[in-house]
Design a protein around this motif. Structure first.
Motif, PDB file in Angstrom:
ATOM      1  N   LYS A  92       0.849  -1.181   0.000  1.00 27.48           N
ATOM      2  CA  LYS A  92       0.000   0.000   0.000  1.00 27.48           C
ATOM      3  C   LYS A  92       0.890   1.239   0.000  1.00 27.48           C
ATOM      4  CE  LYS A  92      -3.693  -2.254   2.531  1.00 27.48           C
ATOM      5  NZ  LYS A  92      -4.482  -2.294   3.765  1.00 27.48           N
ATOM      6  N   PRO A  93       0.465   2.316  -0.638  1.00 26.81           N
ATOM      7  CA  PRO A  93       1.289   3.525  -0.642  1.00 26.81           C
ATOM      8  C   PRO A  93       1.384   4.129   0.758  1.00 26.81           C
ATOM      9  CG  PRO A  93      -0.814   3.911  -1.726  1.00 26.81           C
ATOM     10  CD  PRO A  93      -0.746   2.448  -1.419  1.00 26.81           C
ATOM     11  N   VAL A  94       2.551   4.690   1.069  1.00 26.81           N
ATOM     12  CA  VAL A  94       2.788   5.331   2.357  1.00 26.81           C
ATOM     13  C   VAL A  94       2.648   6.830   2.158  1.00 26.81           C
ATOM     14  CG1 VAL A  94       4.485   5.670   4.197  1.00 26.81           C
ATOM     15  CG2 VAL A  94       4.362   3.492   2.997  1.00 26.81           C
ATOM     16  N   ASP A  95       1.906   7.477   3.052  1.00 32.40           N
ATOM     17  CA  ASP A  95       1.754   8.925   2.894  1.00 32.40           C
ATOM     18  C   ASP A  95       3.064   9.622   3.230  1.00 32.40           C
ATOM     19  OD1 ASP A  95       1.745   8.602   5.603  1.00 32.40           O
ATOM     20  OD2 ASP A  95      -0.017   9.838   5.984  1.00 32.40           O
ATOM     21  N   LEU A  96       3.235  10.838   2.716  1.00 32.65           N
ATOM     22  CA  LEU A  96       4.504  11.549   2.827  1.00 32.65           C
ATOM     23  C   LEU A  96       4.845  11.912   4.264  1.00 32.65           C
ATOM     24  CD1 LEU A  96       4.263  13.852  -0.314  1.00 32.65           C
ATOM     25  CD2 LEU A  96       5.550  11.741  -0.039  1.00 32.65           C
ATOM     26  N   ASP A  97       3.863  12.211   5.092  1.00 33.59           N
ATOM     27  CA  ASP A  97       4.136  12.552   6.488  1.00 33.59           C
ATOM     28  C   ASP A  97       4.720  11.352   7.238  1.00 33.59           C
ATOM     29  OD1 ASP A  97       3.213  15.131   6.116  1.00 33.59           O
ATOM     30  OD2 ASP A  97       1.153  14.614   6.725  1.00 33.59           O
ATOM     31  N   THR A  98       4.163  10.191   7.020  1.00 35.85           N
ATOM     32  CA  THR A  98       4.664   8.979   7.666  1.00 35.85           C
ATOM     33  C   THR A  98       6.073   8.661   7.182  1.00 35.85           C
ATOM     34  OG1 THR A  98       2.410   8.121   7.786  1.00 35.85           O
ATOM     35  CG2 THR A  98       4.202   6.541   8.101  1.00 35.85           C
ATOM     36  N   GLN A  99       6.303   8.802   5.902  1.00 37.28           N
ATOM     37  CA  GLN A  99       7.620   8.522   5.349  1.00 37.28           C
ATOM     38  C   GLN A  99       8.656   9.492   5.915  1.00 37.28           C
ATOM     39  OE1 GLN A  99       7.826   8.960   1.105  1.00 37.28           O
ATOM     40  NE2 GLN A  99       9.694   7.756   0.950  1.00 37.28           N
TER      41      GLN A  99
END
Length: 69
Positions: A43-50
């Protein structure tokens, strides 16, 4: 490529084996797709989490078994 045009009904042993395998086990392709989805399709990871994960990373020393002293 000429060989396949001259003999359009030719099937290699590997192709015959795969066709027979699919006939014997019709759910094989779906189970392969499920396995791929489990291991590779993430699943794609959102930029804040990354960004948070990159910032919270701790650098490891080059040789972990060597004492600093």
């Amino acid at each position: 490529m000429k060989f396949s045009k001259q003999f359009p009904l030719y099937e290699s042993e590997a192709t015959q084996f795969i066709k027979d395998l699919k006939k014997a086990n019709p759910a094989l392709e779906q189970s392969q797709r499920d396995g791929r989805a489990l291991l590779w399709d993430k699943k794609p990871v959102d930029l804040d989490t990354q960004k948070r994960q990159l910032e919270s990373r701790i650098n490891q020393q080059a040789y972990v078994y060597q004492n600093k002293g």
